[in-house]
Design a protein around this motif. Structure first.
Motif, PDB file in Angstrom:
ATOM      1  N   ASP A  71       0.843  -1.109  -0.142  1.00  0.00           N
ATOM      2  CA  ASP A  71       0.025  -0.165  -0.019  1.00  0.00           C
ATOM      3  C   ASP A  71       0.714   1.259   0.023  1.00  0.00           C
ATOM      4  O   ASP A  71       0.273   2.230  -0.380  1.00  0.00           O
ATOM      5  CB  ASP A  71      -0.811   0.142   1.293  1.00  0.00           C
ATOM      6  CG  ASP A  71      -1.933  -0.870   0.994  1.00  0.00           C
ATOM      7  OD1 ASP A  71      -2.692  -1.268   1.995  1.00  0.00           O
ATOM      8  OD2 ASP A  71      -2.268  -1.422  -0.066  1.00  0.00           O
ATOM      9  N   ILE A  77      -5.618   4.556  -9.330  1.00  0.00           N
ATOM     10  CA  ILE A  77      -6.440   3.610  -8.769  1.00  0.00           C
ATOM     11  C   ILE A  77      -7.865   3.939  -9.420  1.00  0.00           C
ATOM     12  O   ILE A  77      -8.601   3.342  -9.208  1.00  0.00           O
ATOM     13  CB  ILE A  77      -6.831   3.927  -7.142  1.00  0.00           C
ATOM     14  CG1 ILE A  77      -7.166   5.482  -6.898  1.00  0.00           C
ATOM     15  CG2 ILE A  77      -5.722   3.407  -6.382  1.00  0.00           C
ATOM     16  CD1 ILE A  77      -7.560   5.742  -5.610  1.00  0.00           C
TER      17      ILE A  77
ATOM     18  N   LYS B  64     -14.355   3.005   2.416  1.00  0.00           N
ATOM     19  CA  LYS B  64     -13.287   2.583   1.674  1.00  0.00           C
ATOM     20  C   LYS B  64     -12.143   2.039   2.603  1.00  0.00           C
ATOM     21  O   LYS B  64     -12.188   2.204   3.779  1.00  0.00           O
ATOM     22  CB  LYS B  64     -12.474   3.697   0.835  1.00  0.00           C
ATOM     23  CG  LYS B  64     -13.488   4.141  -0.231  1.00  0.00           C
ATOM     24  CD  LYS B  64     -12.808   5.038  -1.134  1.00  0.00           C
ATOM     25  CE  LYS B  64     -13.498   5.551  -2.325  1.00  0.00           C
ATOM     26  NZ  LYS B  64     -12.893   6.445  -3.054  1.00  0.00           N
ATOM     27  N   GLU B  65     -11.387   1.039   2.112  1.00  0.00           N
ATOM     28  CA  GLU B  65     -10.445   0.352   2.969  1.00  0.00           C
ATOM     29  C   GLU B  65      -9.647   1.336   3.210  1.00  0.00           C
ATOM     30  O   GLU B  65      -9.351   2.413   2.946  1.00  0.00           O
ATOM     31  CB  GLU B  65      -9.755  -0.731   2.248  1.00  0.00           C
ATOM     32  CG  GLU B  65      -9.063  -0.328   0.754  1.00  0.00           C
ATOM     33  CD  GLU B  65      -8.053  -1.191   0.455  1.00  0.00           C
ATOM     34  OE1 GLU B  65      -8.599  -2.337   0.623  1.00  0.00           O
ATOM     35  OE2 GLU B  65      -7.061  -0.969  -0.159  1.00  0.00           O
ATOM     36  N   SER B  92     -12.980   3.758  -7.080  1.00  0.00           N
ATOM     37  CA  SER B  92     -11.615   3.653  -6.970  1.00  0.00           C
ATOM     38  C   SER B  92     -11.396   2.147  -7.264  1.00  0.00           C
ATOM     39  O   SER B  92     -12.096   1.251  -6.773  1.00  0.00           O
ATOM     40  CB  SER B  92     -11.141   4.105  -5.806  1.00  0.00           C
ATOM     41  OG  SER B  92     -11.343   5.479  -5.273  1.00  0.00           O
ATOM     42  N   TRP B  94      -9.256  -1.246  -7.379  1.00  0.00           N
ATOM     43  CA  TRP B  94      -8.438  -1.914  -6.620  1.00  0.00           C
ATOM     44  C   TRP B  94      -8.264  -1.457  -4.860  1.00  0.00           C
ATOM     45  O   TRP B  94      -7.494  -1.402  -4.314  1.00  0.00           O
ATOM     46  CB  TRP B  94      -6.646  -1.582  -6.892  1.00  0.00           C
ATOM     47  CG  TRP B  94      -6.726  -2.380  -8.313  1.00  0.00           C
ATOM     48  CD1 TRP B  94      -6.618  -3.437  -8.548  1.00  0.00           C
ATOM     49  CD2 TRP B  94      -6.350  -1.435  -9.394  1.00  0.00           C
ATOM     50  NE1 TRP B  94      -6.374  -3.747  -9.826  1.00  0.00           N
ATOM     51  CE2 TRP B  94      -6.109  -2.643 -10.586  1.00  0.00           C
ATOM     52  CE3 TRP B  94      -5.776  -0.127  -9.639  1.00  0.00           C
ATOM     53  CZ2 TRP B  94      -5.787  -2.128 -11.772  1.00  0.00           C
ATOM     54  CZ3 TRP B  94      -5.471   0.136 -10.957  1.00  0.00           C
ATOM     55  CH2 TRP B  94      -5.613  -0.753 -11.875  1.00  0.00           C
ATOM     56  N   VAL B  95      -9.603  -1.020  -4.757  1.00  0.00           N
ATOM     57  CA  VAL B  95      -9.847  -0.566  -3.369  1.00  0.00           C
ATOM     58  C   VAL B  95     -10.885  -1.145  -2.791  1.00  0.00           C
ATOM     59  O   VAL B  95     -12.287  -1.288  -3.648  1.00  0.00           O
ATOM     60  CB  VAL B  95     -10.219   1.073  -3.321  1.00  0.00           C
ATOM     61  CG1 VAL B  95     -10.626   1.629  -2.068  1.00  0.00           C
ATOM     62  CG2 VAL B  95      -8.860   1.639  -3.802  1.00  0.00           C
ATOM     63  N   TYR B  97     -14.203  -1.588  -0.844  1.00  0.00           N
ATOM     64  CA  TYR B  97     -15.449  -0.922  -0.512  1.00  0.00           C
ATOM     65  C   TYR B  97     -16.166  -1.809   0.642  1.00  0.00           C
ATOM     66  O   TYR B  97     -16.660  -3.016   0.332  1.00  0.00           O
ATOM     67  CB  TYR B  97     -16.250  -0.518  -1.816  1.00  0.00           C
ATOM     68  CG  TYR B  97     -15.786   0.651  -2.428  1.00  0.00           C
ATOM     69  CD1 TYR B  97     -15.038   0.570  -3.346  1.00  0.00           C
ATOM     70  CD2 TYR B  97     -16.490   1.705  -2.130  1.00  0.00           C
ATOM     71  CE1 TYR B  97     -14.622   1.645  -4.074  1.00  0.00           C
ATOM     72  CE2 TYR B  97     -16.069   3.105  -2.917  1.00  0.00           C
ATOM     73  CZ  TYR B  97     -15.167   2.753  -3.967  1.00  0.00           C
ATOM     74  OH  TYR B  97     -14.645   3.905  -4.509  1.00  0.00           O
ATOM     75  N   ASP B 118     -14.557  -5.105  -4.421  1.00  0.00           N
ATOM     76  CA  ASP B 118     -13.572  -4.575  -5.474  1.00  0.00           C
ATOM     77  C   ASP B 118     -14.038  -4.441  -6.585  1.00  0.00           C
ATOM     78  O   ASP B 118     -14.420  -5.392  -7.211  1.00  0.00           O
ATOM     79  CB  ASP B 118     -12.250  -5.245  -5.355  1.00  0.00           C
ATOM     80  CG  ASP B 118     -11.039  -4.539  -5.691  1.00  0.00           C
ATOM     81  OD1 ASP B 118     -11.258  -3.665  -6.499  1.00  0.00           O
ATOM     82  OD2 ASP B 118     -10.156  -5.102  -5.130  1.00  0.00           O
TER      83      ASP B 118
END
Lengths: 203, 637
Positions: A71, A77, B64-65, B92, B94-95, B97, B118
């Motif tokens: 990360d 993104i 979100k993560e 987003s 690759w995030v 939720y 994702d």
């Protein structure tokens, strides 16, 4: 005068050849990363199916707080950001992502054979991306800046490892690995399409 | 009145209360699905629970993560009811939720279970667009070409999303679809169409990691009727093969005989000369066998006179070794010629062909110490035993004149004549009678016969002629009957009436007869010449008579003229044994000598004597023998 002309022609040839090989290299890199992504997906699904429902619920809750080891690497993104990034940037990010997984991939445990091959494949991919970077490098080298940052997260990461959380850790590893592979795949595909002469990249 | 009001109030309160119990906080809603069509935006749908009787509101909150900030859904309306649409700014990739839906009403609120998503993994694109199907031709064979476009929202151009396509085809009347995976291409060809059929085509797509889209709208296409080349080809092949088959059958038919011979070779039939299969089929055996009798068989014109049967009765006495040794060379020659034939040691046989007898003679002539001689010896002893009988008989017959069985050896042999049909004689020891009888019975094709000395009645020996070969020139005699070995060989054309054997010199003869010479006919050569040999007289008495001069042909039958006159010719064969004039008075050569002296003008060879017609001579001559003395006087040379 003649020597200059000759030199220029050689350079041009070299550049052109580089560009030709770039396309092929890209294709190879994209292919490799796609394969790795598929492997990661399979590993993750196998792991999830082996879990019991009780553990699944726990994992879901826990996963919210955790994060992937990669990360710290700032990567676009969304599509907009990705489109905005240069090829070189994309390549470098990809390179870093792959590099970040080189060591942890060895700890990916499991029963299936393909896991054993993840680490060398990552190494090969890294080499390919490096070649691409060198081929498309026409400016500042981003490596020294990023490489310095890599060591610290590694150290923190593995210190927090505990015996009780091994199951969770495996889950997270697999999930993060899968995600990162997809990222690299996307970046490389975008970069390749951007460099390819055809307008319609994906056929 | 008051009570009514109170009751009414209570009732109202009660109903109000009951109504309040029907209302409840809303039930827990549930998120059904979240989808992103192009990996840039996404939408989530939920299903609300029971509302509890009160108007409830739903709100979607997400997090979100790696962030604690809770956001609410930005857009509840774009995607329809009970949905939340996240636009590009809020999306987003690759995030993770964390999405939760909350239902709220007057009495409470309910939270749904949180869902982690994702965006990358919830992509379900729209179906492909602009699906077109056309009929195209490839060398006369039609095929369908299907082409489409990716959904307009999906950005495949920049490589942000990679789609793979799939299409399915079926005939209108069919049930099952035929699936085809097209990969990343946007065009596909379908072959093997049924002419005149109506086809339905649909296409769908899928991102490399995601869900399949819905099928596109159906495209209809009708394939035109095309010429059935398959059938025409088959017709052509059938016609051609039939034609070829007919030709082959015709060829086979033309060559059926050859084929028959190849496959079923004919069984060879009998190939006997003169054998008629038809007669056999008719079943008349007489005709068959009579047909076998070919006129020219036995070959009468055989030039090899040596093959002729020599017919004589040969008697051997004990000292066969001497006798054997004293065989003449001529005999040897003749024996050698018939060497190949097997020998027969049975001396008692009456019927042997000349070959075997010659063979036996040869063997005896060669060595006496052969084993075969030993084998023959018992026979010989027996023959010797008979010899005397025969001798006596011969004496008797000498008068009777039938048979000249003068024996000088212990072996009696009777040879039938050569020619057909030969009476077979048993191999058992012959009775002298039977032998004589048999000897008499020899009937030959020739016309010669043996007359009886002094006997008017001739034995109708007819065709027979025989050679009474008393083992040639045996000096050793047991009896007065001088060893006379006479061989009478006559050609079939030669008519020798009698060359009778001769009697012992003791017979009543004129002095001239004393000098009678005994002639032995050795053979008839191919020149129709009767070869005679002189036979030694009286040698038996003397003993130790040396053998006859070899190779001397005493007299040779030149021929027979039309008057049945036997023409004899004296000839000396290579030996100057008979310069008879100068011979000393030796009894051995006495006869020769004397005969020679008589004939002064006689040449050693080549004399031709006119033969007296023997038959006529019979009256003149006492014994009817032809003696050379007489002959000599009658010489014409």
């Amino acid at each position: 005068c003649l020597s200059v002309v000759l030199l220029l022609s050689v350079v041009c040839l070299g550049v052109s050849s580089q560009q030709i090989t770039d396309g092929r290299l890209f294709s190879i890199a994209v292919g490799r990363v796609q394969h790795l992504h598929l492997l990661a997906q399979r590993l993750f699904s196998d792991f999830e199916s082996s879990l019991q429902t009780e553990e699944q619920r726990q994992l879901n809750k826990i996963f919210l707080q955790d994060f992937c080891n990669s990360d710290y690497i700032i990567s676009p993104i969304d599509k907009h950001e990705t489109q905005r990034s240069s090829v070189l940037k994309l390549l470098s990010i990809s390179y870093r992502l792959v590099e970040s997984w080189e060591f942890p991939s060895r700890s990916l445990s499991g029963g299936s054979a393909p896991r054993i091959q993840i680490s060398p494949k990552l190494s090969e991919l890294k080499t390919g991306i490096l070649l691409l970077i060198k081929a498309n490098q026409d400016g500042a080298d981003l490596f020294p800046d990023s490489s310095a940052l890599q060591l610290a997260p590694y150290g923190n990461y593995y210190q927090s490892l505990g015996a009780d959380e091994s199951l969770r850790r495996t889950y997270e590893l697999l999930a993060c690995f899968k995600k990162d592979m997809h990222k690299v795949e996307t970046y490389l595909t975008v970069a390749k399409c951007r460099l390819s002469p055809e307008a319609n990249c994906t056929l | 009145m008051m009570r009514k009001v109170i009751l009414l109030l209570l009732l109202l309160c009660f109903t109000a209360h009951t109504r309040g119990k029907l209302h409840s906080p809303p039930a827990k809603p549930g998120l059904t699905s979240c989808r992103s069509p192009e990996k840039e935006t996404f939408t989530c749908w939920w299903k609300p629970g029971s509302d509890g009787g009160l108007p409830t509101t739903h709100a979607l909150y997400y997090r979100k993560e790696s962030s604690e900030t809770v956001y609410e859904c930005p857009d509840y309306h774009t995607a329809g009811e009970n949905s939340c649409f996240f636009n590009k700014n809020d999306t987003s990739i690759w995030v993770n939720y964390n999405i939760t839906v909350v239902a709220t009403n007057a009495l409470g609120r309910a939270f749904s279970d949180p869902v982690e998503i994702d965006v990358v993994y919830i992509v379900k694109p729209n179906p492909p667009e602009k699906v077109t199907v056309t009929v195209m031709e490839d060398k006369g064979w039609p095929f369908l070409r299907v082409s489409w476009e990716p959904p307009h929202k999906a950005d495949t151009r920049s490589g942000w999303i990679t789609l793979i396509y799939e299409l399915r085809v079926k005939l209108e009347e069919e049930i099952d679809w035929e699936m085809h995976l097209a990969g990343q291409q946007k065009m596909f060809n379908i072959f093997s169409l049924r002419s005149g059929g109506k086809y339905l085509v649909e296409v769908r797509c899928k991102p490399d990691h995601g869900f399949w889209s819905e099928w596109s709208s159906t495209s209809y296409i009708k394939v035109p009727d095309y010429f059935h080349r398959e059938k025409s080809t088959w017709i052509l092949i059938t016609v051609f093969s039939t034609f070829t088959f007919l030709i082959l059958m015709w060829l086979l038919h033309m060559n059926r005989h050859n084929l028959k011979h190849c496959i079923l070779p004919p069984v060879p039939g009998p190939k006997i000369k003169g054998f008629d299969k038809q007669l056999l089929k008719n079943g008349k055996s007489n005709q068959i066998f009579s047909a076998l009798v070919v006129p020219d068989f036995p070959p009468a014109t055989s030039s090899n006179y040596e093959d002729f049967q020599v017919e004589y009765l040969e008697v051997y006495v004990r000292r066969e070794q001497e006798l054997v040794l004293e065989e003449s060379k001529d005999l040897h020659n003749s024996c050698l010629k018939s060497e190949s034939s097997t020998s027969d040691c049975d001396s008692g046989r009456g019927s042997c062909d000349s070959h075997t007898l010659l063979m036996a003679k040869c063997r005896e002539a060669k060595e006496g110490e052969r084993q075969t001689d030993r084998e023959c010896s018992p026979m010989r002893t027996e023959a010797q035993r008979r010899l005397k009988d025969w001798e006596e008989e011969a004496l008797n017959y000498a008068h009777a004149g039938i048979v000249s069985l003068e024996m000088s050896s212990g072996r009696v042999k009777t040879w039938p004549s050569v020619f057909s049909p030969l009476p077979r004689y048993s191999s058992s020891p012959l009775d002298q009678q039977s032998s004589l009888q048999m000897a008499k019975q020899l009937s030959l094709s020739t016309s010669s016969y043996l007359t009886q000395p002094g006997h008017s009645t001739k034995e109708a020996l007819g065709q027979s002629y025989w050679d009474l070969c008393l083992s040639s020139k045996q000096p050793h005699l047991l009896n007065p009957p001088t060893p006379v070995c006479r061989e009478l060989q006559a050609h079939s054309d030669v008519n020798i009436s009698s060359i009778g054997h001769k009697r012992a010199p003791a017979g009543p003869r004129s002095p001239a007869l004393h000098t009678t010479e005994y002639v032995e006919v050795q053979r008839v050569d191919n020149k129709d010449t009767l070869l005679l040999q002189p036979v030694v007289q009286g040698c038996g008495r003397m003993g130790g008579c040396f053998q006859m001069p070899h190779g001397e042909v005493y007299s040779k039958v030149k021929g027979v003229d039309s008057d049945n006159v036997l023409l004899l010719q004296r000839e000396g064969m290579g030996e100057d044994r008979c310069p008879c004039v100068e011979q000393e008075t030796n009894e051995v050569t006495g006869s020769c000598h004397k005969s020679c002296t008589v004939s002064t003008t006689q040449k050693p060879s080549g004399c031709i004597y006119t033969a007296v017609p023997v038959r006529d001579e019979m009256a003149t001559m006492a014994n009817g023998y032809v003696d050379t003395a007489t002959m000599c006087t009658l010489h014409t040379c």
